[in-house]
Enzyme design. Structure first.
Site, PDB file in Angstrom:
ATOM      1  N   LYS A 237      28.472  41.720  16.240  1.00 31.20           N
ATOM      2  CA  LYS A 237      29.645  42.338  16.155  1.00 31.20           C
ATOM      3  C   LYS A 237      30.348  42.126  17.713  1.00 31.20           C
ATOM      4  O   LYS A 237      29.666  41.451  18.452  1.00 31.20           O
ATOM      5  CB  LYS A 237      29.541  43.777  16.007  1.00 31.20           C
ATOM      6  CG  LYS A 237      29.025  44.237  14.689  1.00 31.20           C
ATOM      7  CD  LYS A 237      29.766  45.542  14.498  1.00 31.20           C
ATOM      8  CE  LYS A 237      29.880  45.983  12.834  1.00 31.20           C
ATOM      9  NZ  LYS A 237      29.986  47.233  12.325  1.00 31.20           N
ATOM     10  N   ARG A 271      21.329  47.085   9.523  1.00 31.24           N
ATOM     11  CA  ARG A 271      21.988  46.028   8.661  1.00 31.24           C
ATOM     12  C   ARG A 271      22.636  44.684   9.518  1.00 31.24           C
ATOM     13  O   ARG A 271      23.173  44.639  10.389  1.00 31.24           O
ATOM     14  CB  ARG A 271      23.800  46.591   8.332  1.00 31.24           C
ATOM     15  CG  ARG A 271      24.399  45.876   7.328  1.00 31.24           C
ATOM     16  CD  ARG A 271      25.699  46.797   7.030  1.00 31.24           C
ATOM     17  NE  ARG A 271      26.738  46.204   6.084  1.00 31.24           N
ATOM     18  CZ  ARG A 271      27.429  45.247   6.311  1.00 31.24           C
ATOM     19  NH1 ARG A 271      27.673  44.987   7.632  1.00 31.24           N
ATOM     20  NH2 ARG A 271      28.393  44.754   5.220  1.00 31.24           N
TER      21      ARG A 271
END
Length: 302
Positions: A237, A271
């Site tokens: 991210k 995840r």
């Protein structure tokens, strides 16, 4: 294994219904961490830029993730990021064939969607989890899940689906995320979703800047203290890229560090895009915590 091993580790939260049958898998989240692989049937996914948009590529990627040790495969047909809406029938056409191809594979199958109609079609096709990154923005999502035996992931975000939220501000991001999740849990439960089928996700980077995501990671124990198994979606991210000055292809090490730190704060599903590296990091962390035995032991035994 000596129980003293676990007493020396970090204090971990007590979980509501830690033993859960999700699809074909029984998890004991009091001493187990699941690795969720990511398969996006979108032409504009932020990480792989559409590499698994084609159906064959998506199914191949999912099966490769299973062979690489993933416990869970999360299938998405629409990005969270702002942009034009995807017609519901088109999103169904993207995700349902992948769900059908993975049915009976022995892993948890989840679908990342905020549309109740997509959730309903996905569950009918064999999905076990609905991963709603808009935090049950549409209460009908809870109704769909309640009418099944599926699990619901409730994620913190502020904006309505596919809309921007520029310059998000918080007084105390962790407190506000925890309060939001608590309120949405109550909403889901009031509409029939039992506590035993709820998972929470603080939503790293979703309507949050890098400082917010770092603070959420640092104080994740305040989220896991809610008592529900916590999913963290930290893989590759922007908060990792901005912290380390790394482009998307060079964020694996930072992603693994964030995932491991989150596990130590009580996260129980991670995840991740890079499945092999993630599985090794998670299994090693489980062994250090005393959750699992080594695969074998030969060193210095003789």
């Amino acid at each position: 294994m000596d129980n003293a091993t676990t007493r020396l580790g970090p204090a971990l939260p007590d979980l509501i219904h830690p033993r859960r049958l999700i699809g074909e898998r029984l998890f004991d989240f009091s001493r187990e961490v699941a690795v969720m692989a990511i398969v996006n049937r979108t032409p504009d996914s932020f990480y792989d830029k559409g590499a698994t948009f084609a159906l064959d590529e998506a199914v191949t990627a999912a099966r490769r993730a299973i062979l690489d040790g993933a416990d869970w495969v999360d299938i998405g047909g629409a990005r969270f990021a702002p942009g034009p809406s995807i017609p519901i029938e088109e999103e169904i056409d993207r995700v349902v064939p992948v769900v059908e191809a993975l049915r009976g594979s022995g892993v948890v199958i989840s679908v990342d969607t905020f549309h109740p109609a997509v959730a309903r079609a996905s569950l009918a096709a064999g999905a076990h989890v609905i991963n709603d990154t808009t935090g049950v923005h549409d209460p009908a999502m809870a109704d769909v899940v309640a009418d099944s035996d599926a699990t619901l992931v409730i994620t913190h975000s502020l904006a309505p689906p596919r809309t921007p939220w520029p310059g998000p501000t918080y007084g105390d991001v962790v407190h506000e995320v925890a309060t939001f999740l608590d309120e949405r849990i109550e909403l889901a439960r009031s509409r029939g979703v039992p506590a035993s089928r709820i998972i929470v996700d603080p939503g790293h980077d979703l309507n949050k800047n890098t400082y917010h995501s770092l603070e959420l990671t640092r104080r994740l124990g305040e989220i896991t203290a809610l008592g529900y198994p916590t999913l963290v979606a930290v893989s590759n991210k922007d908060f990792i890229g901005e912290t380390l000055n790394r482009e998307r292809g060079d964020r694996i090490a930072g992603s693994l560090a964030a995932a491991v730190y989150s596990i130590l704060q009580g996260a129980r599903i991670v995840r991740m895009h890079n499945v092999v590296a993630a599985v090794d990091a998670v299994r090693m962390t489980e062994a250090i915590l005393g959750f699992r035995e080594p695969a074998y032991v030969r060193h210095n035994l003789v």
